[in-house]
Design a protein around this motif. Structure first.
Motif, PDB file in Angstrom:
ATOM      1  N   GLY A 267       0.813  -1.210   0.000  1.00 49.89           N
ATOM      2  CA  GLY A 267       0.000   0.000   0.000  1.00 49.89           C
ATOM      3  C   GLY A 267       0.843   1.256   0.000  1.00 49.89           C
ATOM      4  N   GLU A 268       0.232   2.365  -0.420  1.00 53.47           N
ATOM      5  CA  GLU A 268       0.916   3.651  -0.529  1.00 53.47           C
ATOM      6  C   GLU A 268       0.680   4.488   0.729  1.00 53.47           C
ATOM      7  OE1 GLU A 268       2.982   4.535  -3.026  1.00 53.47           O
ATOM      8  OE2 GLU A 268       2.710   2.481  -3.742  1.00 53.47           O
ATOM      9  N   TYR A 269       1.230   4.050   1.823  1.00 52.73           N
ATOM     10  CA  TYR A 269       1.135   4.803   3.071  1.00 52.73           C
ATOM     11  C   TYR A 269       2.245   4.333   4.007  1.00 52.73           C
ATOM     12  CZ  TYR A 269      -1.140   0.602   5.003  1.00 52.73           C
ATOM     13  OH  TYR A 269      -1.416  -0.678   5.408  1.00 52.73           O
ATOM     14  N   LEU A 270       2.439   5.036   5.103  1.00 48.65           N
ATOM     15  CA  LEU A 270       3.326   4.613   6.174  1.00 48.65           C
ATOM     16  C   LEU A 270       2.517   4.525   7.457  1.00 48.65           C
ATOM     17  CD1 LEU A 270       6.510   6.783   5.438  1.00 48.65           C
ATOM     18  CD2 LEU A 270       6.167   4.354   4.913  1.00 48.65           C
ATOM     19  N   SER A 271       2.925   3.638   8.358  1.00 51.01           N
ATOM     20  CA  SER A 271       2.211   3.444   9.622  1.00 51.01           C
ATOM     21  C   SER A 271       3.058   3.941  10.788  1.00 51.01           C
ATOM     22  CB  SER A 271       1.895   1.955   9.837  1.00 51.01           C
ATOM     23  OG  SER A 271       0.955   1.499   8.897  1.00 51.01           O
ATOM     24  N   THR A 272       2.410   4.625  11.700  1.00 52.25           N
ATOM     25  CA  THR A 272       3.084   5.059  12.916  1.00 52.25           C
ATOM     26  C   THR A 272       3.140   3.910  13.904  1.00 52.25           C
ATOM     27  OG1 THR A 272       2.242   7.302  12.608  1.00 52.25           O
ATOM     28  CG2 THR A 272       3.087   6.749  14.785  1.00 52.25           C
ATOM     29  N   GLY A 273       4.323   3.663  14.433  1.00 52.31           N
ATOM     30  CA  GLY A 273       4.467   2.639  15.460  1.00 52.31           C
ATOM     31  C   GLY A 273       4.363   3.253  16.844  1.00 52.31           C
ATOM     32  N   LEU A 274       5.169   2.771  17.758  1.00 51.16           N
ATOM     33  CA  LEU A 274       5.182   3.299  19.118  1.00 51.16           C
ATOM     34  C   LEU A 274       5.591   4.771  19.117  1.00 51.16           C
ATOM     35  CD1 LEU A 274       5.180   2.972  22.233  1.00 51.16           C
ATOM     36  CD2 LEU A 274       7.570   2.223  22.029  1.00 51.16           C
ATOM     37  N   THR A 275       4.808   5.600  19.797  1.00 51.42           N
ATOM     38  CA  THR A 275       5.183   6.986  20.072  1.00 51.42           C
ATOM     39  C   THR A 275       5.050   7.204  21.566  1.00 51.42           C
ATOM     40  OG1 THR A 275       4.423   7.804  17.912  1.00 51.42           O
ATOM     41  CG2 THR A 275       4.638   9.413  19.683  1.00 51.42           C
ATOM     42  N   GLY A 276       6.113   7.686  22.186  1.00 45.50           N
ATOM     43  CA  GLY A 276       6.057   7.908  23.626  1.00 45.50           C
ATOM     44  C   GLY A 276       7.153   8.845  24.087  1.00 45.50           C
ATOM     45  N   VAL A 277       6.935   9.437  25.259  1.00 46.93           N
ATOM     46  CA  VAL A 277       7.896  10.351  25.877  1.00 46.93           C
ATOM     47  C   VAL A 277       8.026   9.962  27.343  1.00 46.93           C
ATOM     48  CG1 VAL A 277       8.376  12.754  26.502  1.00 46.93           C
ATOM     49  CG2 VAL A 277       7.322  12.229  24.291  1.00 46.93           C
ATOM     50  N   HIS A 278       9.272   9.933  27.841  1.00 51.43           N
ATOM     51  CA  HIS A 278       9.479   9.676  29.264  1.00 51.43           C
ATOM     52  C   HIS A 278       8.634  10.638  30.098  1.00 51.43           C
ATOM     53  CE1 HIS A 278      12.494   6.617  29.345  1.00 51.43           C
ATOM     54  NE2 HIS A 278      13.366   7.307  28.636  1.00 51.43           N
ATOM     55  N   ARG A 279       8.088  10.123  31.190  1.00 46.41           N
ATOM     56  CA  ARG A 279       7.207  10.945  32.023  1.00 46.41           C
ATOM     57  C   ARG A 279       7.885  12.231  32.482  1.00 46.41           C
ATOM     58  NH1 ARG A 279       4.259   6.255  35.756  1.00 46.41           N
ATOM     59  NH2 ARG A 279       3.365   5.092  34.002  1.00 46.41           N
ATOM     60  N   ALA A 280       9.158  12.167  32.788  1.00 50.17           N
ATOM     61  CA  ALA A 280       9.875  13.350  33.275  1.00 50.17           C
ATOM     62  C   ALA A 280      10.039  14.422  32.205  1.00 50.17           C
ATOM     63  CB  ALA A 280      11.250  12.944  33.810  1.00 50.17           C
ATOM     64  N   TYR A 281       9.831  14.033  30.936  1.00 47.83           N
ATOM     65  CA  TYR A 281      10.057  14.974  29.836  1.00 47.83           C
ATOM     66  C   TYR A 281       8.766  15.386  29.131  1.00 47.83           C
ATOM     67  CZ  TYR A 281      15.113  14.372  30.074  1.00 47.83           C
ATOM     68  OH  TYR A 281      16.427  14.389  30.468  1.00 47.83           O
ATOM     69  N   ARG A 282       7.640  15.010  29.660  1.00 48.94           N
ATOM     70  CA  ARG A 282       6.385  15.383  29.022  1.00 48.94           C
ATOM     71  C   ARG A 282       6.109  16.882  29.198  1.00 48.94           C
ATOM     72  NH1 ARG A 282       3.073   9.871  30.824  1.00 48.94           N
ATOM     73  NH2 ARG A 282       4.322   8.494  29.505  1.00 48.94           N
ATOM     74  N   ARG A 283       5.217  17.397  28.362  1.00 43.50           N
ATOM     75  CA  ARG A 283       4.868  18.822  28.327  1.00 43.50           C
ATOM     76  C   ARG A 283       6.002  19.684  27.748  1.00 43.50           C
ATOM     77  NH1 ARG A 283       0.070  19.419  30.785  1.00 43.50           N
ATOM     78  NH2 ARG A 283      -0.573  17.816  32.300  1.00 43.50           N
ATOM     79  N   ASN A 284       6.875  19.066  26.984  1.00 43.21           N
ATOM     80  CA  ASN A 284       7.916  19.798  26.257  1.00 43.21           C
ATOM     81  C   ASN A 284       7.682  19.777  24.755  1.00 43.21           C
ATOM     82  OD1 ASN A 284      10.114  20.754  28.202  1.00 43.21           O
ATOM     83  ND2 ASN A 284       9.860  18.611  28.839  1.00 43.21           N
ATOM     84  N   LYS A 285       6.505  19.290  24.332  1.00 42.66           N
ATOM     85  CA  LYS A 285       6.107  19.192  22.928  1.00 42.66           C
ATOM     86  C   LYS A 285       7.015  18.270  22.119  1.00 42.66           C
ATOM     87  CE  LYS A 285       3.609  23.567  22.665  1.00 42.66           C
ATOM     88  NZ  LYS A 285       3.358  24.789  21.900  1.00 42.66           N
ATOM     89  N   LEU A 286       7.615  17.288  22.801  1.00 49.21           N
ATOM     90  CA  LEU A 286       8.504  16.358  22.105  1.00 49.21           C
ATOM     91  C   LEU A 286       7.727  15.435  21.179  1.00 49.21           C
ATOM     92  CD1 LEU A 286      11.019  15.397  24.950  1.00 49.21           C
ATOM     93  CD2 LEU A 286      11.213  17.191  23.216  1.00 49.21           C
ATOM     94  N   ALA A 287       6.574  14.937  21.631  1.00 49.64           N
ATOM     95  CA  ALA A 287       5.777  14.058  20.770  1.00 49.64           C
ATOM     96  C   ALA A 287       5.332  14.799  19.517  1.00 49.64           C
ATOM     97  CB  ALA A 287       4.573  13.521  21.529  1.00 49.64           C
ATOM     98  N   LEU A 288       4.885  16.027  19.677  1.00 45.95           N
ATOM     99  CA  LEU A 288       4.470  16.828  18.530  1.00 45.95           C
ATOM    100  C   LEU A 288       5.637  17.064  17.583  1.00 45.95           C
ATOM    101  CD1 LEU A 288       2.436  18.589  17.009  1.00 45.95           C
ATOM    102  CD2 LEU A 288       2.999  20.459  18.583  1.00 45.95           C
TER     103      LEU A 288
END
Length: 342
Positions: A267-288
């Motif tokens: 197929g003509e697409y890509l799939s996102t696998g695991l996305t995560g951020v260490h709890r201590a580093y959340r709210r830094n817009k790293l996932a975005l």
């Protein structure tokens, strides 16, 4: 091999009430020589997620050898009508708990195939002394939802698949996200930017092992070995080194987050696998920031679509996807059936 005939039908996407059109067929174990026909059957049941024979072979190659797997089919005169699978997941392993599911080719729905496969599936699970098993379908498959509900299954979890039109994505509103993240002491790097050596692979694995603990799942998480993870990642034809993104705290060289794109079976697409951020580093817009890097990767290569899956209560990740323009598809639903108490 068991001979089966004239089994009342209670399955089917559109024809659940058709109980008079029955087929004589046999039930037998599937083998790798069946993979081309199984791929055709699976692709016919969910045509927006194509399966190939090569993909089925790769699935077996990557499988943890400690996990149980068996496939069996209904067949008449060389035609395979349906498939059932009993398996175990290494990431939530229990010796007496299983994942079990069946598919019927749309051309043979309402003709006893699903009911016969289900009876055989339960017989085999009984022989395995199973405590319970998880099955699943998509919420817009009305026949499948009824099939499971009428057989004593209860809903466990739901997952949205969401899709992004990459060609239509406009980076204008997001132009400052990655620069601001970098100004705050982080760098978004691809795995391809690191030396591919034992030390970095081990660090990559440790990041994966910690982040996956926060992933919602229908059963408790169990450890995945370094050897199994290596097989899934570095030996996989679906792995894209340039599209596995790691958020690095440049002040401490801590790997703080991870998000990846994977090639599909077809197929003509890509799939996102695991996305995560260490709890201590959340709210830094790293996932975005990592997701924006992934979208840029896809756009630069002319990939038209990115697909991702999120548990329906995972609001932080769903909110990011919604803001980016991902469009939810009908939810996949996990059901569980308890056969005996633990």
């Amino acid at each position: 091999m068991r001979q089966v005939a004239d089994v009342p039908a209670m399955d089917g996407r559109h024809h659940e009430a058709m109980t008079t059109m029955t087929l004589p067929f046999t039930i037998r174990d599937a083998t790798p020589t069946d993979f081309p026909r199984l791929a055709e059957l699976l692709s016919a049941t969910w045509p927006d997620a194509i399966t190939t024979a090569e993909g089925l072979a790769e699935e077996d190659r990557e499988r943890d050898p400690t996990c149980h797997i068996e496939r069996f089919v209904t067949e008449q005169d060389g035609v395979i009508h349906g498939l059932a699978v009993i398996e175990q997941a290494p990431g939530m392993y229990h010796p007496r708990k299983f994942i079990a599911w069946l598919r019927v080719h749309p051309d043979f729905e309402g003709r006893g195939v699903g009911s016969a496969l289900y009876a055989e599936l339960e017989r085999r699970l009984g022989a395995l002394n199973a405590l319970s098993y998880i099955s699943f379908t998509r919420e817009d498959h009305v026949g499948g939802m009824r099939f499971l509900a009428r057989r004593g299954f209860t809903e466990k979890m739901r997952y949205f698949e969401s899709r992004l039109d990459v060609a239509a994505f406009d980076f204008t509103a997001w132009h400052d996200v990655v620069p601001n993240v970098e100004a705050n002491g982080f760098e978004i790097k691809a795995w391809a930017d690191f030396p591919d050596d034992a030390a970095h692979r081990r660090k990559f694995y440790e990041l994966f092992a910690e982040l996956r603990e926060d992933v919602p799942r229908p059963e408790p998480a169990t450890p995945v070995s370094y050897e199994q993870w290596t097989k899934w990642v570095f030996e996989s034809p679906y792995f894209i080194p340039e599209a596995n993104f790691i958020a690095v705290d440049t002040r401490t060289d801590t790997w703080a987050g991870y998000s990846a794109l994977w090639r599909p079976d077809a197929g003509e697409y890509l799939s996102t696998g695991l996305t995560g951020v260490h709890r201590a580093y959340r709210r830094n817009k790293l996932a975005l920031a990592m997701k924006l890097r992934a979208i840029r990767h896809a756009k630069d290569r002319g990939v038209p679509e990115i697909r991702t899956n999120n548990e329906t209560n995972n609001r932080p990740m769903l909110s990011i996807n919604e803001a980016l323009g991902y469009v939810k598809q009908p939810a996949w639903v996990d059901f569980v059936k308890v056969l005996r108490e633990e």
